[in-house]
Enzyme design. Structure first.
Site, mmCIF file in Angstrom:
data_model
loop_
_atom_site.group_PDB
_atom_site.id
_atom_site.type_symbol
_atom_site.label_atom_id
_atom_site.label_comp_id
_atom_site.label_asym_id
_atom_site.label_seq_id
_atom_site.Cartn_x
_atom_site.Cartn_y
_atom_site.Cartn_z
ATOM 1 N N GLY A 113 0.819 -1.202 0.000
ATOM 2 C CA GLY A 113 0.000 0.000 0.000
ATOM 3 C C GLY A 113 0.856 1.257 0.000
ATOM 4 O O GLY A 113 1.954 1.292 -0.566
ATOM 5 N N SER A 114 0.382 2.268 0.683
ATOM 6 C CA SER A 114 1.029 3.578 0.612
ATOM 7 C C SER A 114 2.398 3.644 1.276
ATOM 8 O O SER A 114 3.124 4.619 1.084
ATOM 9 C CB SER A 114 0.112 4.645 1.222
ATOM 10 O OG SER A 114 -1.036 4.812 0.411
#
Length: 488
Positions: free
Chosen positions: A218-219
């Site tokens: 993810g981020s």
């Protein structure tokens, strides 16, 4: 001699020759293979005929040996806080062999290693009972406890590293198991072993999620994309506006890359983009850089190669064959990008250590039963993913994330903390609860003593309450604080 007797004599001679050849083949050519064969009961009897050496944390053993009533297997392995330490120690079982440190350093622990030949020889003259040597780890008991208790009943993992040396300080995985429950060879041990098998236990407690499970990051992967943008000159001023339109259409498609929530991403600076986690900014940066430059940077951080600490960790993956839109998605930690918690701790450690990535390791030294040092691990540089200048720019951005952005739950009073949250999609069409990530480091006066990666794979929280900042950051904070407190 008549002809029939001569034939019999020749035949018998050939049989004797074949027997001699077979005997020499077994004794000399295959000796090592047979000695170490998993079905050689003599090897197992030898392994547990004497008190096994210990695995040491903070100067204290987290393993032990206890005498049994069995005439063959005289000693059985015991563990202190077995579930907490299982991702580090592995298991040593009379019935089911061994794994991880217990397996890799079996020669030292049993006393059979060639480096202990002198000790064994002296024991023959003194009559002293044979005993194994010790494996002294780099682990911090306080950090491991904070990681394990922080995860609690949640499914997930934590990896913590000393950025300056590469020493692993914590390696936790939940749910876990107690290796003492099947250390023997009774029917009770067999029942415990079978109950831990993934077929019978879907939670898969024997999976070391810190090393052997890869997740979409993810981020948190945006720090790798930021490093690539800085290193390849795509961005030089982290506080200058980027040329990022809103909406931004992914190359070769008519699909806009969406941001989560109402956040200021149009032409956002790199600092702001990391603080509020703009998909558009980092997706466009990845696509503009191209897959080759993104792959080059990811590999410098350790992606696409197994790590040995000395326990093997699965390779984290940044895909090698991508089109431009897939590169954009991979650059925000989605598509086919996958990583272990150890790998994200390595990424964070390299940034915290001014761009120098040290090789991670969790065995500090091997000791003889006399406590003489047989082997000691020296810190080793693995790579330089980014320059000192760019690393410090990225540190400044990550510290903004903690001070003003989504990582506020990791703040520690009077301590400089940098971090990045991540919430990674899970399941087809993001149908399952997402993974909550947090990566961070904490700086002391003499540098950064700890870098941490936390992933929460599953928890009892509702989908809307799952976030890296909400679930994972408090765990990272407790681990960092435990390390800092232990150094006071």
């Amino acid at each position: 001699m008549n002809k029939p007797l001569r034939r019999i004599a020749i035949f018998c001679g050939l049989l004797v020759l074949a027997l001699l050849l077979r005997d020499n083949w077994l004794q000399y050519v295959r000796a090592d293979e047979l000695n170490s064969h998993k079905n050689n009961r003599r090897v197992l009897i030898e392994r547990y005929s004497n008190e096994r050496g210990n695995i040491i944390v903070d100067g204290k053993p987290i393993t032990g040996s206890v005498k049994t009533d069995d005439t063959d297997f005289v000693y059985k392995r015991t563990y202190t806080n077995g579930p907490m330490w299982a991702p580090v120690t592995g298991y040593a079982s009379q019935a089911f062999d061994a794994n991880q440190i217990e397996k890799i350093e079996d020669g030292i622990l049993t006393g059979n290693d060639d480096r202990l030949f002198f000790d064994r020889t002296m024991g023959m003259f003194t009559g002293k009972e044979k005993k194994g040597g010790n494996v002294v780890t780099t682990l911090s008991g306080a950090a491991q406890k904070a990681a394990f208790e922080g995860l609690g009943d949640k499914k997930g993992a934590v990896a913590a590293i000393d950025p300056q040396t590469g020493k692993i300080l914590a390696l936790a995985s939940t749910p876990s198991y107690d290796p003492a429950t099947f250390a023997g060879n009774s029917s009770k041990d067999t029942k415990a072993w079978v109950g831990l098998d993934k077929k019978n236990n879907p939670a898969d407690p024997m999976l070391n999620r810190a090393l052997r499970q890869t997740y979409p990051p993810g981020s948190t992967f945006k720090v790798v994309t930021a490093a690539a943008a800085l290193e390849h000159g795509k961005v030089t001023d982290i506080d200058a506006n980027t040329e990022t339109p809103l909406p931004w259409i992914m190359p070769g498609t008519t699909t806009p890359l969406k941001n989560e929530g109402n956040i200021p991403c149009e032409n956002a600076t790199l600092r702001t983009a990391l603080r509020v986690s703009c998909n558009t900014v980092f997706g466009k940066l990845g696509a503009d850089l191209g897959k080759d430059k993104m792959l080059e940077t990811a590999k410098k951080f350790g992606f696409n190669q197994e790590q040995f600490i000395p326990v093997r960790a699965d390779a984290s993956i940044f895909p090698e064959e991508l089109n431009d839109s897939q590169t954009a998605l991979s650059s925000i930690g989605q598509f086919d990008t996958r990583t272990t918690p150890l790998q994200m701790a390595m990424v964070t450690a390299a940034i915290a250590n001014d761009g120098k990535l040290m090789k991670p390791y969790m065995i500090d030294r091997l000791e003889a039963p006399t406590l003489d040092v047989l082997d000691k691990t020296e810190p080793e540089e693995l790579s330089r993913p980014l320059s000192q200048e760019n690393a410090q720019k990225l540190q400044s951005m990550m510290e903004t994330v903690v001070n003003e952005g989504t990582g506020r739950n990791a703040r520690i009073p009077n301590v400089t903390v940098g971090g990045k949250t991540g919430t990674a999609q899970h399941g087809e069409n993001n149908s399952k609860n997402p993974y909550a990530w947090f990566i961070s480091y904490a700086k002391a006066d003499n540098g950064s003593p700890v870098a941490v990666a936390v992933v929460v794979e599953d928890s009892n929280a509702s989908r809307d309450d799952i976030s890296g900042g909400g679930l994972a950051a408090p765990i990272a904070k407790s681990v960092m604080k435990a390390v800092l407190d232990s150094k006071k």
